[in-house]
Design an enzyme around this catalytic site. Structure first.
Site, PDB file in Angstrom:
ATOM      1  N   HIS A  21      13.770 -35.677 -69.334  1.00  0.00           N
ATOM      2  CA  HIS A  21      14.844 -36.374 -68.629  1.00  0.00           C
ATOM      3  C   HIS A  21      14.521 -37.843 -68.380  1.00  0.00           C
ATOM      4  O   HIS A  21      15.292 -38.728 -68.714  1.00  0.00           O
ATOM      5  CB  HIS A  21      15.172 -35.698 -67.294  1.00  0.00           C
ATOM      6  CG  HIS A  21      16.223 -36.444 -66.523  1.00  0.00           C
ATOM      7  ND1 HIS A  21      15.910 -37.438 -65.608  1.00  0.00           N
ATOM      8  CD2 HIS A  21      17.577 -36.384 -66.564  1.00  0.00           C
ATOM      9  CE1 HIS A  21      17.029 -37.940 -65.110  1.00  0.00           C
ATOM     10  NE2 HIS A  21      18.054 -37.319 -65.683  1.00  0.00           N
ATOM     11  N   HIS A  47      21.056 -26.538 -66.088  1.00  0.00           N
ATOM     12  CA  HIS A  47      20.688 -27.952 -66.074  1.00  0.00           C
ATOM     13  C   HIS A  47      19.192 -28.122 -66.348  1.00  0.00           C
ATOM     14  O   HIS A  47      18.359 -27.726 -65.535  1.00  0.00           O
ATOM     15  CB  HIS A  47      21.041 -28.516 -64.693  1.00  0.00           C
ATOM     16  CG  HIS A  47      20.796 -29.976 -64.538  1.00  0.00           C
ATOM     17  ND1 HIS A  47      19.961 -30.490 -63.573  1.00  0.00           N
ATOM     18  CD2 HIS A  47      21.303 -31.038 -65.206  1.00  0.00           C
ATOM     19  CE1 HIS A  47      19.967 -31.803 -63.643  1.00  0.00           C
ATOM     20  NE2 HIS A  47      20.773 -32.159 -64.629  1.00  0.00           N
TER      21      HIS A  47
END
Length: 242
Positions: A51, A9
């Site tokens: 992100h 991730h």
């Protein structure tokens, strides 16, 4: 039963600054099967990896990515906020990332960050880059913006798409067929309801679930035969998969 994929991730973000080239390299060293990362566009249309839509949390910059040119973004440090020993890490471009992974035989999950900011033509740009690096077949595009996933399919039906969601969609297997996507990308707690999982599995739908960091949940998901487990700790998941 097929072994679950170990998907890092934002790279190996448990121990390294997320979404940096260092985090991606360390994830590969840790033996991950795939990498999940996030794509946005700069003011001058360069696809970059970060992100948050804003810079404050992970970099020394502040404000929205969309308001800076690529050159301006390169002035900011993307490592030092995680730890001073990572000073000097930069926000990577999508091109840098794809160039690194192109010969690594990895499962690539690119999340298009287009819910808060509707980046113009982000779908076309990302799909074009995947083809440029011959990674179309080993990649999947995902987003919480399901309109964007429909658009990706209209641009190129061969590109796989995954629907991100965090709530209890009713009969997600039917919704996936309606949207025309290839995979479901739910938060892991949604999957621990047997009835929901049974419905998805009855249609042989690929599931890649996020973000699984505790070993008890990892074990449970491995036992359930989940296709991909997205984690900040590919080292921990790797040991369990052995």
């Amino acid at each position: 039963m097929k072994k679950s994929l170990n998907i890092a991730h934002r790279g190996f973000s448990g121990y390294y600054p997320e979404n940096t080239m260092l985090a991606f390299k360390k994830a590969v060293e840790a033996g991950c099967h795939g990498i999940e990362t996030d794509v946005q566009l700069t003011k001058d249309g360069v696809a970059v990896i970060c992100h948050d839509e804003t810079l404050e949390r992970t970099t020394t910059g502040s404000g929205y990515i969309k308001d800076f040119t690529y050159k301006e973004l390169m002035e900011f440090d993307a490592g030092i906020k995680f730890h001073e020993k990572f000073k000097g890490e930069k926000i990577p471009t999508l091109e840098e990332f794809l160039d690194y992974v192109k010969d690594k035989n990895l499962y690539i999950n690119l999340e298009l960050k287009n819910t808060l900011v509707l980046y113009e033509n982000i779908e076309e740009k990302v799909i074009s880059k995947l083809h440029e690096y011959k990674l179309g077949k080993s990649s999947i595009l995902s987003s919480f913006n399901h309109y964007s996933m429909v658009k990706c399919k209209s641009i190129d039906s061969s590109i796989k798409t995954g629907l991100l969601y965090g709530d209890g969609l009713y009969k997600p297997e039917n919704y996936l067929a309606y949207v025309g996507a290839d995979a479901l990308h739910p938060h892991y707690f949604v999957l621990l309801h047997e009835e929901i999982l049974a419905g998805i599995k009855s249609k042989n739908i690929e599931i890649n679930t996020y973000t699984v960091n505790d070993e008890r949940t990892m074990k449970k998901l491995i036992e359930l035969g989940i296709h991909g487990i997205i984690t900040n700790f590919p080292d921990k998941l790797g040991k369990l998969l052995e």
